[in-house]
Enzyme design. Structure first.
Site, PDB file in Angstrom:
ATOM      1  N   ARG A   5     -22.364  -0.136  19.679  1.00 53.66           N
ATOM      2  CA  ARG A   5     -21.787  -0.409  18.373  1.00 53.66           C
ATOM      3  C   ARG A   5     -22.803  -0.319  17.230  1.00 53.66           C
ATOM      4  NH1 ARG A   5     -17.475  -3.575  16.527  1.00 53.66           N
ATOM      5  NH2 ARG A   5     -16.747  -3.702  18.654  1.00 53.66           N
TER       6      ARG A   5
ATOM      7  N   GLY B  48     -13.260  -1.920  10.840  1.00 58.02           N
ATOM      8  CA  GLY B  48     -12.812  -0.768  11.620  1.00 58.02           C
ATOM      9  C   GLY B  48     -11.303  -0.837  11.725  1.00 58.02           C
ATOM     10  N   ASP B  49     -10.740  -0.079  12.655  1.00 57.18           N
ATOM     11  CA  ASP B  49      -9.292  -0.067  12.810  1.00 57.18           C
ATOM     12  C   ASP B  49      -8.769  -1.377  13.412  1.00 57.18           C
ATOM     13  OD1 ASP B  49      -8.850   2.728  11.954  1.00 57.18           O
ATOM     14  OD2 ASP B  49     -10.140   3.145  13.662  1.00 57.18           O
TER      15      ASP B  49
ATOM     16  N   ASN C  10      -8.645 -12.557  15.252  1.00 55.77           N
ATOM     17  CA  ASN C  10      -7.303 -13.087  14.971  1.00 55.77           C
ATOM     18  C   ASN C  10      -7.197 -13.928  13.711  1.00 55.77           C
ATOM     19  OD1 ASN C  10      -5.763 -11.822  16.918  1.00 55.77           O
ATOM     20  ND2 ASN C  10      -6.436 -13.276  18.483  1.00 55.77           N
TER      21      ASN C  10
ATOM     22  N   GLU D 216     -13.559 -14.866   9.844  1.00 57.63           N
ATOM     23  CA  GLU D 216     -14.525 -15.719  10.552  1.00 57.63           C
ATOM     24  C   GLU D 216     -14.523 -15.493  12.049  1.00 57.63           C
ATOM     25  OE1 GLU D 216     -13.301 -19.570   9.222  1.00 57.63           O
ATOM     26  OE2 GLU D 216     -13.921 -19.116   7.158  1.00 57.63           O
TER      27      GLU D 216
ATOM     28  N   ASN E 151     -14.417  -7.792   7.527  1.00 58.74           N
ATOM     29  CA  ASN E 151     -14.954  -8.299   8.793  1.00 58.74           C
ATOM     30  C   ASN E 151     -16.476  -8.118   8.763  1.00 58.74           C
ATOM     31  OD1 ASN E 151     -15.844  -8.667  11.405  1.00 58.74           O
ATOM     32  ND2 ASN E 151     -14.433  -7.188  12.334  1.00 58.74           N
TER      33      ASN E 151
ATOM     34  N   GLY F 154      -7.426   1.470  19.609  1.00 59.95           N
ATOM     35  CA  GLY F 154      -8.818   1.174  19.969  1.00 59.95           C
ATOM     36  C   GLY F 154      -9.034  -0.193  20.596  1.00 59.95           C
TER      37      GLY F 154
ATOM     38  N   SER G 217     -17.160   0.637  13.180  1.00 53.76           N
ATOM     39  CA  SER G 217     -17.705   1.800  13.889  1.00 53.76           C
ATOM     40  C   SER G 217     -16.574   2.773  14.227  1.00 53.76           C
ATOM     41  CB  SER G 217     -18.446   1.366  15.143  1.00 53.76           C
ATOM     42  OG  SER G 217     -17.632   0.523  15.925  1.00 53.76           O
TER      43      SER G 217
HETATM   44  P1  ADP Z   1     -15.229  -1.934  14.806  1.00 55.63           P
HETATM   45  O1  ADP Z   1     -14.780  -0.584  14.432  1.00 55.63           O
HETATM   46  O2  ADP Z   1     -16.663  -2.140  14.492  1.00 55.63           O
HETATM   47  O3  ADP Z   1     -14.861  -2.245  16.206  1.00 55.63           O
HETATM   48  P2  ADP Z   1     -12.999  -3.596  14.062  1.00 55.63           P
HETATM   49  O4  ADP Z   1     -12.349  -3.763  12.752  1.00 55.63           O
HETATM   50  O5  ADP Z   1     -12.277  -2.792  15.060  1.00 55.63           O
HETATM   51  O6  ADP Z   1     -14.455  -2.969  13.853  1.00 55.63           O
HETATM   52  O7  ADP Z   1     -13.303  -5.052  14.577  1.00 55.63           O
HETATM   53  C1  ADP Z   1     -13.644  -5.335  15.895  1.00 55.63           C
HETATM   54  C2  ADP Z   1     -13.055  -6.682  16.308  1.00 55.63           C
HETATM   55  O8  ADP Z   1     -13.616  -7.752  15.592  1.00 55.63           O
HETATM   56  C3  ADP Z   1     -11.558  -6.758  16.072  1.00 55.63           C
HETATM   57  O9  ADP Z   1     -10.928  -7.042  17.284  1.00 55.63           O
HETATM   58  C4  ADP Z   1     -11.400  -7.924  15.118  1.00 55.63           C
HETATM   59  O10 ADP Z   1     -10.269  -8.681  15.422  1.00 55.63           O
HETATM   60  C5  ADP Z   1     -12.628  -8.752  15.373  1.00 55.63           C
HETATM   61  N1  ADP Z   1     -13.068  -9.610  14.270  1.00 55.63           N
HETATM   62  C6  ADP Z   1     -12.596  -9.719  13.020  1.00 55.63           C
HETATM   63  N2  ADP Z   1     -13.333 -10.579  12.282  1.00 55.63           N
HETATM   64  C7  ADP Z   1     -14.317 -11.033  13.107  1.00 55.63           C
HETATM   65  C8  ADP Z   1     -15.411 -11.943  12.939  1.00 55.63           C
HETATM   66  N3  ADP Z   1     -15.646 -12.557  11.767  1.00 55.63           N
HETATM   67  N4  ADP Z   1     -16.220 -12.144  13.987  1.00 55.63           N
HETATM   68  C9  ADP Z   1     -16.013 -11.506  15.150  1.00 55.63           C
HETATM   69  N5  ADP Z   1     -14.998 -10.657  15.384  1.00 55.63           N
HETATM   70  C10 ADP Z   1     -14.150 -10.410  14.371  1.00 55.63           C
HETATM   71 MG    MG Z   2     -12.434  -1.197  16.680  1.00 52.18          MG
END
Ligand code: ADP
Ligand code: MG
Length: 539
Positions: free
Chosen positions: A320, A215-216, A193, A190, A157, A517, A247
């Site tokens: 973040r 992240g998770d 979901n 991208e 991501n 989370g 994060s």
């Molecule tokens: P963080 O720990 O930084 O929150 P996460 O893995 O929890 O990282 O991701 C945060 C959110 O971003 C998740 O809900 C995920 O579905 C969403 N996500 C995944 N890929 C993308 C993308 N390319 N652009 C924006 N959001 C995304």
């Molecule tokens: Mg998260």
């Protein structure tokens, strides 16, 4: 030479391979190299500063090696490079972290280039075999591991955390996976979901593992995508790996914690998780099914939170860019505006003899899985902290499984609007500062919320803090949580119970509930643990 062999053999067992090579980086330096069952021992034969003459590298720290010819076709030499990531003392600090240390040798024992390459390949095979044995054998038990070579789908991501996941991949992970002989396909998500839709449709037979670098939140998508497939039963057993790129890297921090190494953060955590991923050990992982009042059932691998913890998680989204520090900032802000939530919390406690149960039900068992017995020492009481005054629910149990279209049926839950069976415990307090259910050890990189959790213990570790706690006491709890010492702090407002299922019925009109989370529908919910349903690449 025999004398030398004997000397080497003394420290780490008998020498199985011995050779004299030069260093790739400096052909003037000759080395005596010995391979034992446990170590690679490199002794410089040319003069070198005292104390740096001999290096012993544990094969436990080796992720792979490579035998190859050089670019110069006129040169008969072959090369052998062995990749180690040993734990080393950090510069200017007392901690330790994994650091890359490669050993490169030049082999020119013979005039025939093919013979030199064969010799290098013989060494490479021997190193691989021994390091696999060192890593997979624990207390005499062989652990399950991915087949080698392995093919992984790596989902990154690019937006997670500080937006650095791709850079971290390019700087560390790509090289590490290549060194370990892991073939992988990089998939850059991208949008939200995207990963969920992708794994829902993917041909999983192509992959030995799905690895998430984020992240998770991204793993949560992947797990729910897998359980939304018609072939969910097989799909959910696809080994899952995680590399911290977000994060909120709670699972990554948990995996590091399970390895027994002292805590590390940020890029050091990434190197540790990268190293563990390259080892490819697979264990079972519990998943918790969560029912909300009007959303479809969902699956959780980490946590369920209401009140303080959920508020911090969501409110800290705006910090973040601070990476993992967002939770520290968020905690301080929330403590200042502390509030209490009303509701009813009930749970099905773990029966005292449940800890000796060794295997999950048959449909949970399938290779690859770790064959070690349940490690949880659950011998005292299910309330590990304060003594708990409980009132029993009055209804009679009728164990009708609530049928859901995909994923395993829930055998412990009744419909949300029906009263609970008599063996459930209803918590007498109705004012809560937080309710937190954990099934991995870490809530964040620096929050060891559930130190006894293991990925496959089959327990939901339920924690709650009742109303009336002072700001200072709450802050003290969170500070103690950094080292996992909050349970030992004997705070009267904190309760811990090991449970199989729980129900939460908030009566405060507004609030935040998070699962792994991520914010979910606010309102009544219930949850049940499914022991060892998924597979995790872990320590
Ligand atoms: P963080 O720990 O930084 O929150 P996460 O893995 O929890 O990282 O991701 C945060 C959110 O971003 C998740 O809900 C995920 O579905 C969403 N996500 C995944 N890929 C993308 C993308 N390319 N652009 C924006 N959001 C995304
Ligand atoms: Mg998260």
């Amino acid at each position: 030479m025999d004398q030398r062999r004997a000397e080497h053999g003394q420290s780490t067992g008998p020498v199985s391979l011995y050779g004299e090579f030069t260093l790739t980086a400096n052909r003037k330096v000759r080395c005596a190299v010995s391979l034992t069952e446990k170590d690679l021992i490199v002794q410089r034969l040319s003069s070198a500063p005292v104390g740096r003459n001999k290096v012993v590298l544990s094969l436990k720290d080796c992720i792979g090696c490579r035998a190859y010819r050089g670019d110069d076709t006129a040169d008969p030499a072959a090369y052998l490079t062995i990749f180690f990531y040993p734990l080393k003392r950090r510069w200017m600090s007392s901690g330790v972290s994994r650091q890359r240390a490669e050993q490169c040798f030049r082999l020119v024992g013979l005039q025939d280039p093919r013979a030199n390459l064969e010799e290098a390949e013989k060494w490479a095979r021997a190193v691989r075999e021994r390091s696999a044995r060192q890593q997979y054998l624990r207390d005499g038990v062989m652990m399950s591991a991915l087949s080698r070579p392995s093919r992984m789908m790596l989902l990154v991501n690019p937006q997670s955390g500080k937006g650095q996941a791709l850079t971290l991949y390019n700087n560390h992970i790509q090289r590490m996976l290549n060194e370990a002989g892991v073939t992988h396909t990089l998939v850059i998500t991208e949008r939200q979901n995207h990963a969920r839709e992708l794994v829902k449709e993917a041909d999983l037979s192509q992959w030995d593992a799905l690895v998430i670098m984020s992240g998770d939140g991204l793993l949560y998508e992947v797990i729910n995508g897998l359980l939304d497939r018609p072939d969910w039963e097989k799909a959910v057993r696809t080994p899952l790996g995680i590399l911290p790129g977000g994060s909120g890297n709670a699972l990554a921090a948990s995996i590091h914690h399970y390895s027994g190494a002292p805590p590390v953060f940020s890029e050091e955590l990434l190197l540790s998780c990268g190293f563990l991923l390259c080892q490819r050990l697979v264990t079972r992982m519990d998943l918790v099914s969560v029912h909300l009042s009007s959303s479809p059932r969902l699956f959780s691998f980490l946590s369920l939170a209401w009140g303080f913890v959920a508020d911090v998680d969501i409110e800290s989204e705006k910090y973040r860019h601070a990476g993992a520090a967002r939770f520290t900032v968020g905690t301080l802000v929330r403590v200042a505006s502390l509030r209490v939530y009303r509701g009813t919390l009930s749970y099905l406690p773990v029966a005292e003899d449940d800890g000796e149960e060794d295997d999950p039900p048959p449909h949970h068992q399938a290779p690859p899985s770790r064959d070690a017995p349940c490690q949880n020492s659950f011998h005292n009481s299910c309330h590990s902290n304060n003594s708990l005054k409980v009132r029993k629910a009055e209804s009679t149990p009728s164990r009708n499984a609530t049928k859901a279209p995909r994923g395993p049926p829930d055998s412990l839950l009744l419909p949300l609007d029906q009263p609970l069976p008599g063996d459930w415990v209803v918590v007498p307090e109705e004012d809560f500062v937080l309710v937190l259910a954990m099934y991995q050890s870490n809530l964040a990189e620096d929050l060891l919320a559930s130190p006894d959790s293991t990925p496959d213990d089959g327990f939901i570790h339920l924690f709650y803090v009742t109303g009336g706690i002072s700001r200072a006491a709450l802050l003290k709890l969170f500070l103690a949580m950094e080292k996992g010492l909050h349970l030992a702090s004997s705070c009267q407002h904190l309760v811990h119970a090991k449970v199989r299922a729980l129900r939460l019925e908030p009566s405060s009109p507004k609030g935040v509930i998070t699962v792994d989370g991520e914010v979910v529908e606010y309102g009544p919910l219930q949850a049940e643990v499914h022991r060892g349903l998924a597979r995790l690449i872990t320590a």
